[in-house]
Design a protein around this motif. Structure first.
Motif, PDB file in Angstrom:
ATOM      1  N   HIS A 170       0.839  -1.198   0.000  1.00 48.95           N
ATOM      2  CA  HIS A 170       0.000   0.000   0.000  1.00 48.95           C
ATOM      3  C   HIS A 170       0.875   1.249   0.000  1.00 48.95           C
ATOM      4  O   HIS A 170       0.636   2.190  -0.777  1.00 48.95           O
ATOM      5  N   LEU A 171       1.917   1.257   0.848  1.00 48.82           N
ATOM      6  CA  LEU A 171       2.812   2.417   0.919  1.00 48.82           C
ATOM      7  C   LEU A 171       3.499   2.636  -0.419  1.00 48.82           C
ATOM      8  O   LEU A 171       3.588   3.766  -0.906  1.00 48.82           O
ATOM      9  N   ALA A 172       3.976   1.529  -1.039  1.00 48.90           N
ATOM     10  CA  ALA A 172       4.667   1.653  -2.318  1.00 48.90           C
ATOM     11  C   ALA A 172       3.758   2.307  -3.341  1.00 48.90           C
ATOM     12  O   ALA A 172       4.170   3.221  -4.073  1.00 48.90           O
ATOM     13  N   GLN A 173       2.477   1.882  -3.345  1.00 47.51           N
ATOM     14  CA  GLN A 173       1.567   2.473  -4.329  1.00 47.51           C
ATOM     15  C   GLN A 173       1.356   3.957  -4.068  1.00 47.51           C
ATOM     16  O   GLN A 173       1.397   4.771  -4.985  1.00 47.51           O
ATOM     17  N   ARG A 174       1.140   4.299  -2.772  1.00 50.83           N
ATOM     18  CA  ARG A 174       0.905   5.708  -2.422  1.00 50.83           C
ATOM     19  C   ARG A 174       2.088   6.574  -2.830  1.00 50.83           C
ATOM     20  O   ARG A 174       1.921   7.635  -3.439  1.00 50.83           O
ATOM     21  N   LEU A 175       3.314   6.089  -2.497  1.00 45.53           N
ATOM     22  CA  LEU A 175       4.514   6.885  -2.784  1.00 45.53           C
ATOM     23  C   LEU A 175       4.679   7.076  -4.280  1.00 45.53           C
ATOM     24  O   LEU A 175       4.877   8.195  -4.757  1.00 45.53           O
ATOM     25  N   LEU A 176       4.555   5.986  -5.039  1.00 47.11           N
ATOM     26  CA  LEU A 176       4.764   6.068  -6.482  1.00 47.11           C
ATOM     27  C   LEU A 176       3.701   6.940  -7.132  1.00 47.11           C
ATOM     28  O   LEU A 176       3.993   7.726  -8.031  1.00 47.11           O
ATOM     29  N   ALA A 177       2.456   6.790  -6.669  1.00 41.43           N
ATOM     30  CA  ALA A 177       1.381   7.586  -7.246  1.00 41.43           C
ATOM     31  C   ALA A 177       1.635   9.071  -6.966  1.00 41.43           C
ATOM     32  O   ALA A 177       1.425   9.924  -7.836  1.00 41.43           O
ATOM     33  N   ALA A 178       2.120   9.360  -5.754  1.00 43.23           N
ATOM     34  CA  ALA A 178       2.384  10.754  -5.407  1.00 43.23           C
ATOM     35  C   ALA A 178       3.528  11.286  -6.240  1.00 43.23           C
ATOM     36  O   ALA A 178       3.562  12.466  -6.594  1.00 43.23           O
ATOM     37  N   ALA A 179       4.490  10.413  -6.603  1.00 40.17           N
ATOM     38  CA  ALA A 179       5.637  10.864  -7.388  1.00 40.17           C
ATOM     39  C   ALA A 179       5.317  10.944  -8.873  1.00 40.17           C
ATOM     40  O   ALA A 179       6.194  11.262  -9.669  1.00 40.17           O
ATOM     41  N   GLY A 180       4.069  10.612  -9.257  1.00 35.63           N
ATOM     42  CA  GLY A 180       3.676  10.774 -10.645  1.00 35.63           C
ATOM     43  C   GLY A 180       3.838   9.529 -11.485  1.00 35.63           C
ATOM     44  O   GLY A 180       3.731   9.573 -12.704  1.00 35.63           O
ATOM     45  N   TYR A 181       4.127   8.384 -10.864  1.00 33.19           N
ATOM     46  CA  TYR A 181       4.223   7.141 -11.629  1.00 33.19           C
ATOM     47  C   TYR A 181       2.963   6.292 -11.428  1.00 33.19           C
ATOM     48  O   TYR A 181       3.033   5.095 -11.172  1.00 33.19           O
ATOM     49  N   GLY A 182       1.816   6.905 -11.496  1.00 36.76           N
ATOM     50  CA  GLY A 182       0.568   6.192 -11.245  1.00 36.76           C
ATOM     51  C   GLY A 182       0.375   4.976 -12.132  1.00 36.76           C
ATOM     52  O   GLY A 182      -0.308   4.027 -11.784  1.00 36.76           O
ATOM     53  N   LEU A 183       1.036   5.052 -13.303  1.00 46.28           N
ATOM     54  CA  LEU A 183       0.877   4.009 -14.293  1.00 46.28           C
ATOM     55  C   LEU A 183       1.379   2.670 -13.781  1.00 46.28           C
ATOM     56  O   LEU A 183       0.713   1.651 -13.896  1.00 46.28           O
ATOM     57  N   VAL A 184       2.575   2.701 -13.216  1.00 42.67           N
ATOM     58  CA  VAL A 184       3.197   1.446 -12.819  1.00 42.67           C
ATOM     59  C   VAL A 184       2.950   1.127 -11.354  1.00 42.67           C
ATOM     60  O   VAL A 184       3.333   0.073 -10.880  1.00 42.67           O
ATOM     61  N   ALA A 185       2.289   2.081 -10.646  1.00 40.22           N
ATOM     62  CA  ALA A 185       2.156   1.934  -9.195  1.00 40.22           C
ATOM     63  C   ALA A 185       1.549   0.583  -8.781  1.00 40.22           C
ATOM     64  O   ALA A 185       2.131  -0.094  -7.924  1.00 40.22           O
ATOM     65  N   PRO A 186       0.421   0.142  -9.374  1.00 39.71           N
ATOM     66  CA  PRO A 186      -0.159  -1.128  -8.913  1.00 39.71           C
ATOM     67  C   PRO A 186       0.792  -2.315  -9.087  1.00 39.71           C
ATOM     68  O   PRO A 186       0.919  -3.148  -8.193  1.00 39.71           O
ATOM     69  N   PHE A 187       1.484  -2.328 -10.256  1.00 43.70           N
ATOM     70  CA  PHE A 187       2.408  -3.437 -10.499  1.00 43.70           C
ATOM     71  C   PHE A 187       3.548  -3.410  -9.496  1.00 43.70           C
ATOM     72  O   PHE A 187       3.925  -4.432  -8.922  1.00 43.70           O
ATOM     73  N   LEU A 191       4.629  -6.177  -6.775  1.00 47.49           N
ATOM     74  CA  LEU A 191       5.990  -6.715  -6.771  1.00 47.49           C
ATOM     75  C   LEU A 191       6.631  -6.536  -5.399  1.00 47.49           C
ATOM     76  O   LEU A 191       7.242  -7.467  -4.849  1.00 47.49           O
ATOM     77  N   ALA A 192       6.453  -5.321  -4.826  1.00 43.95           N
ATOM     78  CA  ALA A 192       7.044  -5.038  -3.512  1.00 43.95           C
ATOM     79  C   ALA A 192       6.502  -6.016  -2.478  1.00 43.95           C
ATOM     80  O   ALA A 192       7.255  -6.567  -1.658  1.00 43.95           O
TER      81      ALA A 192
END
Lengths: 433, 403
Positions: A170-187, A191-192
């Protein structure tokens, strides 16, 4: 002028119906003796009932609860009720009931499965009864880890570390989405989580355990048995087969050819073979399919197979529910601009699941009944225990008491489930019929 | 006008996920790749594990000597026969118990389903109790329980001995013992083919006559007394042939000898227990199907038929049943399939079906788990695909052609 001889001014009160048309007499006439055939059937049924009762009542009444063996039981019955009297030997249940409940679980640790059972009820309550506060669902979510820890023992940090995997994802998705990589965030999140489970659960749990050891005495899987085993396999299977079944059903109805083909292949394969062959695969072949040296718990293997098996049947049930929905529902969801998952979650699934409740619960019931098949691969579920007790020289030849006891417990559980499904159907019925 | 039709639109990588035209392609490719990776991983593991165990993958073991006995066989088999033959014996035994079970389950199920709809309160409650009790208790328990009853509650052959025996043969022909059932068995003298052949022919004649009578009724409205003619067709030629050939088919009755019954036929108790348990269990499901099917025919149909002046018997036969059958048959066939799959529990009572020979003793003796399980699963898979294709064919044939 004509004279009217007689005109009635008030209505005559109605006559009482003939005696055969009121009360019990009428009920008997209409329900039991409406025709010759019916009368015959009634007499046959009464004879059957009488035969059953006249054999079973003395058998129950003569029951012996205190004895060390079947021979002793029979002696007591002969001594008390005379030569040739029949009677139940409930002593065997009195002697073995703990085994029927817990298998060979260490006696001084019985509090653990008992506590787990009551926690299970507490965890099920918010799922089954929607009037309870929704916040209780958090406990239901935490229950599987707690259950694992209580039953198998070991360090509490292991289930906690496994749960932490979800937090990591969940944290990995939040961080990545906030950094603008929403595209790959779920994957990346998935993976994490997987990486966390594969490489970090062990070390993290060990590290915490070395600081604060929160451990229970470990209990080996081979000691599990009785209704505890059935319940563990059954409840886990039920909990995981429903979501898996939903995914498979969606896959089978998908427009994507490959996803559809894979789902159909899986469902038809599983539905085409008997469960016992899958359990045999779990016992003999799973080690061959997995990397050399892997050897994991037999109960876990059985649970995986039972879950996959139930999921395939569940998928077909839910597919039926999906097919029964009018097309307009799908089109309306599209017209609202909902994406696929939102339309499924908010519009389609609630209705499809509601339609298929009776068959879903029917699947749960057959899954719970199918847990007895583990007796064939050597686990000591209630039926396996009955076989081993009947092989004991003290209790050799005992039939009705043991099978009746196990049958009664299954009957209560399964009948309870089907009654709950009727209640749920009534409660969720929104159309006027 | 959508952007798709704009000329010169550049393809960007993100379109693989955001553009619905490409997204499904992306997902499918990912699914296919992960599936193939998983399959390759499994195959690779299997190859490595087999190599580590020093095993090969071949089916040659099917031609080697089996070396174990089978208590109930339909074709000649000794322990000198091959594993392949043992597997065939097992498969035939599976079919045997499945067919017997389907027959009894259908008869019982239909009867109980109809009784459940009976206006008689007591009878319908009893039938309902039967359904609830048998459906809510695991089939394996029924198998074990029937076997235990046959083992512990039936007399030993010795009990039939003496001037005042504690056990009696039924009609002097059938002996129920704790080993199994001893029954009369037909003995075929020369000329039996004639009798059996005539009987088969008369069955064909009965069917043909039924069709003719129906066609004639539809053409002219005349109703022939079909029952008596059919009964005559079925019985008379066979009896005549039997008389002419000099009673070539006689029965050998079991006789109590020094230790056991001799002569006649023997049915192992494991088969009986499995057969009864599967039938009683499946009958409860079939009863529910039958009840549901009959109730699915709307009341208006019954009332309309009554308004036409049909009697209850005819309403059932001509109006309700033909419509109910459409609802009853598909789940009925899937119950047959379930019964067949449940027969794989035969090992619990020692009945040697496909699972007990091929997936049991053969597998344990040869150590060929992978090959045996593949064959066994393949057998059940083919069987169930066959049955479900029959079901689909029936469904397509009888489904209402609306719209």
């Amino acid at each position: 002028m004509a004279e009217v001889a007689f005109v009635r001014h008030e209505m005559e009160p109605p006559q009482a119906p003939p005696s055969g048309q009121v009360g019990p007499a009428r009920w008997l006439r209409e329900n039991l003796f409406s025709s010759w055939l019916n009368a015959l059937l009634t007499i046959a049924s009464v004879a059957l009932l009488w035969w059953l009762v006249s054999h079973m009542l003395p058998w129950f009444a003569h029951g012996v609860w205190n004895a060390g063996s079947l021979t002793e039981c029979r002696q007591i019955i002969q001594a008390t009720w005379g030569e040739g009297a029949s009677g139940a030997c409930f002593a065997v249940i009195r002697e073995r009931w703990q085994q029927f409940l817990f298998g060979f679980y260490p006696v001084h640790l019985y509090w653990r499965p008992t506590l787990t059972f009551f926690l299970l009820l507490a965890a099920l309550a918010p799922v089954l009864v929607s009037e309870l506060p929704r916040r209780l669902l958090w406990f239901s979510a935490a229950f599987p880890g707690l259950c694992y820890w209580l039953l198998w023992g070991g360090s509490l940090w292991v289930p906690i570390a496994i749960y932490a995997g979800f937090v990591v994802g969940h944290l990995a998705q939040r961080l990545l989405a906030a950094a603008g990589y929403g595209l790959v965030a779920p994957f990346a999140a998935a993976l994490a989580t997987v990486l966390w489970w594969l490489y970090l659960v062990g070390p993290v749990a060990d590290a915490f355990a070395s600081v604060v050891p929160l451990a229970l005495t470990p209990v080996a899987s081979k000691l599990f048995g009785g209704f505890m085993l059935s319940t563990v396999i059954g409840m886990t299977g039920i909990a995981f087969s429903l979501p898996l079944g939903v995914l498979l059903a969606l896959g089978r109805r998908s427009d994507m050819f490959i996803v559809k083909a894979l789902s159909i292949g899986f469902i038809e394969f599983i539905r085409g073979v008997p469960l016992i062959t899958l359990l045999l695969v779990a016992t003999f072949l799973l080690n061959v399919f997995l990397p050399p040296g892997t050897n994991f718990d037999i109960i876990l293997r059985v649970i995986i197979m039972v879950t996959l098996f139930a999921a395939a049947y569940m998928a077909e049930t839910i597919r039926g529910g999906l097919a029964a929905l009018p097309r307009g529902q799908y089109e309306a969801a599209d017209a609202l601009g909902l994406d696929y998952w939102k339309s499924m979650r908010l519009i389609i699934m609630p209705q499809a699941l509601k339609i298929s409740i009776p068959s879903i619960v029917g699947n749960f019931i057959s899954l719970f009944k199918d847990t007895t098949l583990v007796a064939i691969i050597g686990l000591l579920d209630p039926l396996g225990l009955v076989t081993s007790i009947r092989a004991d020289s003290n209790w050799n030849g005992i039939v009705w008491e043991l099978y009746g006891f196990v049958a009664l417990l299954f009957l209560l559980c399964c009948y309870g489930m089907s009654q709950y499904s009727r209640y749920l159907e009534r409660k969720l019925r929104t159309d006027r019929r | 006008m959508t952007s798709a039709e704009m000329p010169g639109e550049r393809f960007r990588l993100s379109m693989l996920i955001y553009d619905t035209r490409y997204r499904s392609l992306t997902i499918q490719v990912i699914a296919l790749i992960s599936f193939m990776l998983a399959a390759a991983w499994l195959v690779n593991n299997t190859v490595q594990n087999l190599a580590a165990l020093g095993k090969t993958f071949d089916f040659g073991f099917l031609g080697t000597r089996a070396g174990y006995d089978i208590n109930q066989t339909l074709i000649p088999y000794t322990n000198d026969s091959t594993h392949g033959r043992a597997a065939i014996v097992g498969i035939l035994n599976t079919f045997l118990v499945a067919i017997l079970g389907c027959l009894l389950a259908t008869i019982m199920g239909v009867l109980i389903g109809i009784l459940r709809l009976s206006p008689n309160w007591l009878v319908s409650k009893l039938a309902g109790t039967y359904v609830d009790v048998f459906r809510n208790v695991p089939v394996l328990l029924w198998i074990f329980a029937f076997f235990a009853i046959l083992t512990d509650m039936t007399p030993a052959p010795a009990a039939f001995r003496g001037d005042n025996p504690s056990a009696q043969m039924i009609f002097g022909a059938v002996a129920i013992t704790n080993r199994g059932f001893y029954i009369p068995w037909p003995v075929l003298a020369p000329g039996w083919q004639l009798v059996v052949g005539i009987f088969a022919l008369s069955v064909v004649a009965v069917v043909a006559f039924g069709r003719y009578a129906r066609a004639r009724q539809e053409a002219t409205g005349e109703i022939l007394p079909t029952f008596w003619i059919k009964a005559g067709l079925l019985v008379a030629p066979t009896l005549l042939a039997d008389l002419l050939a000099g009673h070539p088919i006689s029965f050998d009755f079991p006789e109590l000898q020094r230790f056991n019954f001799e002569g006649g036929g023997f049915i192992d108790k494991s088969l009986i227990a499995l057969w009864l348990a599967l039938s009683f269990y499946t009958a409860a499901y079939i009863a529910e199907n039958v009840r549901g099917g009959i109730q699915a025919v709307s009341r208006g149909q019954t009332e309309a038929a009554a308004a036409l002046g049909l009697r209850p018997n005819r309403i059932m036969n001509l109006v309700v049943l033909p419509q109910a059958m459409r609802v009853i048959i598909p789940p009925l066939i899937s119950q047959y399939l379930n019964l067949t799959k449940n027969s794989s529990l035969a090992i619990a009572v020692g009945y040697m079906d496909a699972r007990a020979t091929l997936g049991g003793i053969t597998m344990n003796q040869t150590g060929r788990e992978l090959e045996c399980m593949l064959l066994l699963m393949g057998f059940y898979l083919i069987l169930s695909l066959l049955i479900s294709s029959i079901m689909n064919w029936y469904d397509a044939r009888v489904s209402l052609k609306e719209r």
